[in-house]
Motif scaffolding. Structure first.
Motif, mmCIF file in Angstrom:
data_model
loop_
_atom_site.group_PDB
_atom_site.id
_atom_site.type_symbol
_atom_site.label_atom_id
_atom_site.label_comp_id
_atom_site.label_asym_id
_atom_site.label_seq_id
_atom_site.Cartn_x
_atom_site.Cartn_y
_atom_site.Cartn_z
ATOM 1 N N PRO A 150 0.803 -1.227 0.000
ATOM 2 C CA PRO A 150 0.000 0.000 0.000
ATOM 3 C C PRO A 150 0.834 1.274 0.000
ATOM 4 C CG PRO A 150 -0.100 -1.092 2.143
ATOM 5 C CD PRO A 150 0.583 -2.034 1.207
ATOM 6 N N ALA A 151 2.081 1.172 0.465
ATOM 7 C CA ALA A 151 2.932 2.368 0.518
ATOM 8 C C ALA A 151 3.449 2.765 -0.857
ATOM 9 C CB ALA A 151 4.109 2.129 1.463
ATOM 10 N N THR A 152 3.695 1.766 -1.726
ATOM 11 C CA THR A 152 4.257 2.059 -3.048
ATOM 12 C C THR A 152 3.274 1.842 -4.192
ATOM 13 O OG1 THR A 152 5.074 -0.207 -3.371
ATOM 14 C CG2 THR A 152 6.527 1.346 -2.211
ATOM 15 N N GLY A 153 2.250 1.038 -3.921
ATOM 16 C CA GLY A 153 1.311 0.694 -4.979
ATOM 17 C C GLY A 153 1.807 -0.420 -5.888
ATOM 18 N N ASN A 154 2.977 -0.987 -5.582
ATOM 19 C CA ASN A 154 3.550 -2.045 -6.411
ATOM 20 C C ASN A 154 3.505 -3.395 -5.698
ATOM 21 O OD1 ASN A 154 4.293 -0.291 -8.546
ATOM 22 N ND2 ASN A 154 6.168 0.286 -7.464
ATOM 23 N N PRO A 155 3.443 -4.489 -6.451
ATOM 24 C CA PRO A 155 3.463 -5.809 -5.816
ATOM 25 C C PRO A 155 4.787 -6.059 -5.098
ATOM 26 C CG PRO A 155 2.679 -5.945 -8.086
ATOM 27 C CD PRO A 155 3.230 -4.568 -7.903
ATOM 28 N N HIS A 156 4.712 -6.751 -3.977
ATOM 29 C CA HIS A 156 5.900 -7.083 -3.184
ATOM 30 C C HIS A 156 5.809 -8.553 -2.788
ATOM 31 C CE1 HIS A 156 8.189 -6.626 0.910
ATOM 32 N NE2 HIS A 156 8.864 -7.354 0.027
ATOM 33 N N PHE A 157 6.686 -9.374 -3.373
ATOM 34 C CA PHE A 157 6.757 -10.796 -3.059
ATOM 35 C C PHE A 157 7.900 -11.053 -2.083
ATOM 36 C CE2 PHE A 157 4.892 -10.652 -7.302
ATOM 37 C CZ PHE A 157 3.893 -11.610 -7.254
ATOM 38 N N GLY A 158 7.716 -12.047 -1.215
ATOM 39 C CA GLY A 158 8.836 -12.605 -0.482
ATOM 40 C C GLY A 158 9.526 -13.594 -1.402
ATOM 41 N N SER A 159 9.521 -14.873 -1.052
ATOM 42 C CA SER A 159 9.971 -15.906 -1.979
ATOM 43 C C SER A 159 8.845 -16.206 -2.963
ATOM 44 C CB SER A 159 10.362 -17.181 -1.224
ATOM 45 O OG SER A 159 11.465 -16.924 -0.361
ATOM 46 N N ALA A 160 9.205 -16.380 -4.231
ATOM 47 C CA ALA A 160 8.187 -16.582 -5.269
ATOM 48 C C ALA A 160 8.540 -17.824 -6.069
ATOM 49 C CB ALA A 160 8.103 -15.364 -6.177
ATOM 50 N N TYR A 161 7.607 -18.770 -6.093
ATOM 51 C CA TYR A 161 7.823 -20.038 -6.783
ATOM 52 C C TYR A 161 6.876 -20.114 -7.981
ATOM 53 C CZ TYR A 161 9.862 -21.217 -2.206
ATOM 54 O OH TYR A 161 10.608 -21.207 -1.047
ATOM 55 N N PHE A 192 10.831 -8.349 -5.456
ATOM 56 C CA PHE A 192 10.990 -9.713 -4.940
ATOM 57 C C PHE A 192 12.108 -9.670 -3.906
ATOM 58 C CE2 PHE A 192 9.130 -10.142 -9.089
ATOM 59 C CZ PHE A 192 8.332 -11.279 -9.054
ATOM 60 N N THR A 193 11.766 -9.811 -2.631
ATOM 61 C CA THR A 193 12.785 -9.734 -1.584
ATOM 62 C C THR A 193 13.345 -11.098 -1.205
ATOM 63 O OG1 THR A 193 10.960 -9.585 0.011
ATOM 64 C CG2 THR A 193 12.052 -7.539 -0.611
ATOM 65 N N GLY A 194 12.724 -12.162 -1.681
ATOM 66 C CA GLY A 194 13.266 -13.507 -1.529
ATOM 67 C C GLY A 194 13.640 -14.065 -2.888
ATOM 68 N N PRO A 195 14.168 -15.281 -2.924
ATOM 69 C CA PRO A 195 14.489 -15.891 -4.216
ATOM 70 C C PRO A 195 13.239 -16.020 -5.088
ATOM 71 C CG PRO A 195 15.439 -17.142 -2.393
ATOM 72 C CD PRO A 195 14.496 -16.164 -1.783
ATOM 73 N N ALA A 196 13.442 -15.941 -6.401
ATOM 74 C CA ALA A 196 12.331 -16.047 -7.350
ATOM 75 C C ALA A 196 12.657 -17.140 -8.358
ATOM 76 C CB ALA A 196 12.097 -14.715 -8.050
ATOM 77 N N TRP A 197 11.788 -18.129 -8.452
ATOM 78 C CA TRP A 197 11.983 -19.255 -9.363
ATOM 79 C C TRP A 197 10.964 -19.181 -10.497
ATOM 80 C CZ3 TRP A 197 12.860 -19.859 -4.163
ATOM 81 C CH2 TRP A 197 14.077 -20.480 -3.787
ATOM 82 N N PHE A 198 11.464 -19.008 -11.721
ATOM 83 C CA PHE A 198 10.645 -19.094 -12.930
ATOM 84 C C PHE A 198 11.200 -20.192 -13.842
ATOM 85 C CE2 PHE A 198 9.814 -14.818 -11.410
ATOM 86 C CZ PHE A 198 8.478 -14.581 -11.744
ATOM 87 N N HIS A 199 11.925 -21.133 -13.270
ATOM 88 C CA HIS A 199 12.526 -22.209 -14.062
ATOM 89 C C HIS A 199 11.447 -22.947 -14.856
ATOM 90 C CE1 HIS A 199 14.900 -25.735 -15.145
ATOM 91 N NE2 HIS A 199 13.883 -26.461 -14.719
#
Length: 237
Positions: free
Chosen positions: A85-96, A113-120
């Motif tokens: 809500p502060a930025t209006g942008n999506p914020h993910f932790g870890s994303a699988y 994305f503040t955690g690892p992001a897997w799009f393998h």
């Protein structure tokens, strides 16, 4: 000579939905990971159960959508659920998102994305926009396929970024992207124009055995702080 048998698809390495499975033609069915508390993936949950799950997500939540078929509408619901809500942008932790299928045009613009992001192994059948995304941890797009144009313009990769074996069928724009640690593009295939205008690689950039369509790669103003390896690259004619 008889035709070779049709390869049997591998069962996912996670508990999967199985929606639409047919013993004769599709023994696996939907490959989407189970939503917590259910045996269905997010795409095949009942509407009320899906709404309840999304309501439990907040900015910075971990998201597990491995193997899930994602329409633009469903992805937008996920993005809204983790919106800061502060930025209006999506914020993910870890994303699988490994092996997920994105069936329409998708926009991750401005996401964090503040955690690892897997799009393998993910499949993007429409255009994909990752403009000005911030990946604070490592990100994997290994073996992913982008069937339409993709934009990573202005995106910041703060840890290692892996695009080994990724296939870019149309335009791939990395203009003004910043790679703080190693960038891996070994065996990547660029079948359309590849843009690396003013891209900054602060450490190593690996493009071994990458394949580029002829006269389509633009790399004006690229900065490389470490080793840039282009061995065995192929330019199609």
């Amino acid at each position: 000579m008889s035709a070779p048998p049709t390869p049997v698809p591998l069962t996912p390495g996670w508990p999967h939905c199985g929606h639409g499975a047919d013993p004769a033609h599709d023994p696996i069915g939907c490959r989407g990971v189970h939503t917590p508390g259910s045996t269905a993936c997010l795409a095949h949950l009942a509407d009320a159960d899906r709404a309840a799950h999304l309501a439990g997500l907040t900015s910075g939540s971990d998201v597990d959508l491995r193997g899930t078929p994602l329409t633009r509408s469903l992805l937008n619901q996920v993005l809204d659920a983790v919106r800061d809500p502060a930025t209006g942008n999506p914020h993910f932790g870890s994303a699988y998102f490994a092996e997920a299928t994105f069936r329409e045009n998708v926009r991750f613009n401005g996401a964090r994305f503040t955690g690892p992001a897997w799009f393998h192994g993910a499949r993007f059948t429409g255009q994909a926009r990752f403009r000005e995304v911030q990946f604070h941890d490592a990100v994997w797009f290994t073996e992913a396929q982008f069937s339409k144009s993709v934009w990573f313009s202005g995106t910041r990769f703060m840890k290692d970024a892996w695009f080994d074996g990724t296939r870019f069928v149309e335009d791939a724009a990395f203009d003004m992207a910043q790679f703080t640690e190693d960038a891996h593009f070994d065996r990547a295939e660029f079948s359309g124009p590849a843009g690396f205008r003013e891209t900054r690689f602060s450490e190593n950039a690996w493009f071994s055995e990458a394949e580029f369509a002829v006269n389509t790669a633009t790399a004006c103003g690229v900065t490389v702080g470490g080793v840039a390896r282009w061995s065995d690259c192929v330019t199609n004619r």
